[in-house]
Design a protein around this motif. Structure first.
Motif, mmCIF file in Angstrom:
data_model
loop_
_atom_site.group_PDB
_atom_site.id
_atom_site.type_symbol
_atom_site.label_atom_id
_atom_site.label_comp_id
_atom_site.label_asym_id
_atom_site.label_seq_id
_atom_site.Cartn_x
_atom_site.Cartn_y
_atom_site.Cartn_z
ATOM 1 N N SER A 17 68.601 -26.107 -54.156
ATOM 2 C CA SER A 17 68.566 -27.523 -54.451
ATOM 3 C C SER A 17 67.157 -28.072 -54.634
ATOM 4 C CB SER A 17 69.247 -28.298 -53.328
ATOM 5 O OG SER A 17 68.532 -28.079 -52.147
ATOM 6 N N GLN A 49 82.612 -34.178 -47.573
ATOM 7 C CA GLN A 49 81.401 -33.378 -47.768
ATOM 8 C C GLN A 49 80.756 -33.708 -49.115
ATOM 9 O OE1 GLN A 49 79.685 -31.152 -45.698
ATOM 10 N NE2 GLN A 49 81.006 -32.170 -44.205
ATOM 11 N N SER A 50 81.586 -33.957 -50.114
ATOM 12 C CA SER A 50 81.047 -34.307 -51.430
ATOM 13 C C SER A 50 80.254 -35.607 -51.351
ATOM 14 C CB SER A 50 82.184 -34.487 -52.446
ATOM 15 O OG SER A 50 82.812 -33.270 -52.679
ATOM 16 N N ARG A 53 76.942 -34.940 -49.561
ATOM 17 C CA ARG A 53 75.969 -34.210 -50.369
ATOM 18 C C ARG A 53 75.355 -35.114 -51.431
ATOM 19 N NH1 ARG A 53 79.189 -29.273 -49.375
ATOM 20 N NH2 ARG A 53 80.752 -29.911 -50.860
ATOM 21 N N ARG A 54 76.203 -35.953 -52.044
ATOM 22 C CA ARG A 54 75.703 -36.840 -53.090
ATOM 23 C C ARG A 54 74.738 -37.868 -52.502
ATOM 24 N NH1 ARG A 54 80.466 -38.344 -55.605
ATOM 25 N NH2 ARG A 54 80.700 -39.891 -53.976
ATOM 26 N N TYR A 57 71.460 -36.228 -51.627
ATOM 27 C CA TYR A 57 70.709 -35.894 -52.838
ATOM 28 C C TYR A 57 69.973 -37.116 -53.373
ATOM 29 C CZ TYR A 57 69.814 -34.142 -57.579
ATOM 30 O OH TYR A 57 69.231 -33.774 -58.763
ATOM 31 N N TYR A 58 70.716 -38.213 -53.520
ATOM 32 C CA TYR A 58 70.082 -39.394 -54.118
ATOM 33 C C TYR A 58 69.140 -40.100 -53.142
ATOM 34 C CZ TYR A 58 72.861 -38.928 -58.348
ATOM 35 O OH TYR A 58 73.389 -38.469 -59.518
ATOM 36 N N ARG A 61 65.974 -38.231 -53.400
ATOM 37 C CA ARG A 61 65.257 -38.592 -54.629
ATOM 38 C C ARG A 61 64.585 -39.965 -54.485
ATOM 39 N NH1 ARG A 61 68.003 -38.937 -60.555
ATOM 40 N NH2 ARG A 61 67.876 -36.704 -60.294
ATOM 41 N N ARG A 101 80.236 -45.506 -54.077
ATOM 42 C CA ARG A 101 81.307 -44.536 -54.294
ATOM 43 C C ARG A 101 81.784 -43.902 -52.997
ATOM 44 N NH1 ARG A 101 78.303 -41.400 -58.986
ATOM 45 N NH2 ARG A 101 79.802 -39.747 -58.607
#
Lengths: 273, 214
Positions: A17, A49-50, A53-54, A57-58, A61, A101
């Motif tokens: 990643s 979990q999705s 993870r999202r 990640y953001y 960033r 989301r």
């Protein structure tokens, strides 16, 4: 899953990643995220979990882009500064979207983000960012990212910096943005999109009438076909060139079989000029 | 594209801040600002560098590597093996790779892979697919890909995964060699795809690159 099994080979690597342009190392994003989410009053167990993870990640960033903004701010050219500003704003919008989301309120996203920034860079960094911006208020930032009721205060070529941006959003929130008791973002109002369609200069009356029928739906330009419409007329109206009908045809190949024959009531998506 | 999610998903309560400059100005297609993927318990984003002034990285700017060995590859690398571009590769990741029926293979040697690769790819260096007796890896690799060794020593591939292979660019022979090696051991041509543009085309378009954790 076979994808996983392949990883058993010593010689087979899966792409990890780490982002190629990452200049900074963020400490233990996975492990510490649970605590940070709990600090932000998020029911972590309710997240998939999705979702996690999202979000991570953001958030990662958005943390890097903020660090980019604050560090070296004195040495950058105007053009470079605009790019760094834009990258930061975009990362905040993406993190806000990831939060929405996952069912988080914008204040929860902001608190989660605040914790990450604080843990990684400390109070001094936040103070510096705050001094630059005349007060740093992440909740305001994310509430703004989640609503269109506040027009975007900057564009890339406006010459306004991150500092002005934050200051502008801070003012806007006090003036305009209603905040409900549970801190949910107000429902989006699509009418206030300012990026709506504009007729190409010298458009005739027919072309103007077509442009007026274009609706902006979640950022996309949409047009419902009426009797008399043709792809070339639509292309003339929005691109100023009837030969650009192919652009529309390509974007709607799922619903247009023959570009000379379009069914009435077909909903077309019009790529922006 | 069933797994595609964007800022514009209907379920999202978020609308972009109003100015289009807030959106990605450099999208993948007019309808696809970026693509999110979940592969191997990992969240990945494929997008394009939003910097309008960005140029191809120096490592991929060379025009004239010595040929041989760095020779221009044909559009069709072998009978029945489909050659694909970037959009087809992204669709392959979204569909086959996300559902576990396909793998994106970086066929380069590990030093290249570890310097940066396409998100979601797995490194299977072309020289590990050599079908000769000096290569102890070929059989376990074929088995992992879903091949089944028959009692007469041949392989069958009814349940084998689809593979999309790439290497450094249209002048790179590593993935064509990998494809020929796979075909030589009976891997079905219709389960192989060749991304001829490779890293050079990917980078020329400013698409996302990840540096694997070694």
């Amino acid at each position: 899953m076979r994808v996983k099994n392949c990883l058993m080979f010593m010689v087979v690597f899966a792409a990890g990643s780490a982002v190629a342009d990452a200049r900074y190392s963020i400490s233990n994003p996975q492990q510490s995220s649970y605590f940070r989410l709990e600090y932000a009053q998020v029911q972590v167990d309710d997240l998939s979990q999705s979702d996690l993870r999202r979000l991570i990640y953001y958030a990662d960033r958005a943390t890097r882009t903020l660090q980019n903004l604050v560090e070296d701010a004195d040495t950058r050219s105007r053009n470079e500064q605009d790019k760094v500003d834009k990258r930061f704003r975009e990362s905040i919008v993406r993190l806000a979207d990831a939060g929405a989301r996952s069912g988080l309120s914008m204040d929860q996203v902001a608190d989660f983000y605040t914790e990450i920034v604080f843990d990684n860079f400390g109070q001094e960094f936040i103070q510096k960012a705050g001094e630059l911006a005349g007060g740093l208020d992440f909740r305001t930032l994310f509430r703004n990212a989640a609503t269109v009721s506040t027009p975007a205060p900057v564009t890339t070529d406006s010459g306004i910096s991150f500092v002005d941006f934050l200051a502008a959003t801070n003012q806007d929130i006090q003036r305009d943005v209603p905040v409900s008791e549970n801190n949910q973002p107000p429902p989006p109002s699509q009418e206030q999109q300012t990026d709506g369609p504009v007729a190409f200069p010298n458009a005739n009356a027919i072309e103007l009438s077509i442009v007026n029928r274009i609706r902006v739906n979640n950022g996309r330009w949409e047009l419902t076909i009426k009797a008399g419409d043709s792809l070339s007329t639509i292309a003339s109206a929005i691109y100023g060139d009837s030969q650009s009908y192919a652009v529309i045809y390509d974007a709607n190949s799922a619903v247009i079989i023959n570009p000379n024959v379009i069914e009435v009531d077909t909903l077309l998506i019009l790529p922006r000029p | 594209m069933p797994h595609f999610r964007s800022l514009f998903s209907a379920a999202s309560a978020l609308i972009l801040l109003a100015s289009p400059s807030f959106a990605q100005d450099v999208w993948i297609t007019p309808d696809t600002p970026f693509v999110e993927l979940e592969l191997n318990d990992e969240f990945l984003v494929i997008e394009r560098n939003p910097d309008n002034d960005a140029v191809v990285p120096a490592a991929f700017a060379k025009t004239s590597r010595a040929c041989p060995p760095f020779c221009i590859q044909p559009l069709e690398v072998a009978d029945g093996v489909e050659t694909i571009g970037e959009l087809e590769l992204i669709a392959f990741l979204e569909n086959e790779a996300q559902s576990g029926t396909g793998l994106l293979i970086d066929a380069r040697t590990p030093n290249f892979f570890l310097a940066g690769t396409i998100p979601g790819s797995i490194n299977l260096p072309f020289n590990l697919l050599n079908a000769d007796e000096s290569n102890p890896f070929i059989e376990p690799i074929l088995a992992q890909l879903g091949g089944v060794k028959q009692s007469n020593g041949t392989w069958t591939y009814e349940n084998a995964v689809s593979l999309a292979l790439f290497c450094n660019g249209p002048w790179c022979g590593q993935s064509p060699r990998a494809i020929r090696n796979l075909l030589s051991v009976g891997y079905p041509a219709d389960k192989l795809k060749y991304y001829r543009g490779g890293m050079q085309s990917w980078l020329m378009l400013g698409l996302s690159v990840v540096v694997p954790e070694s």
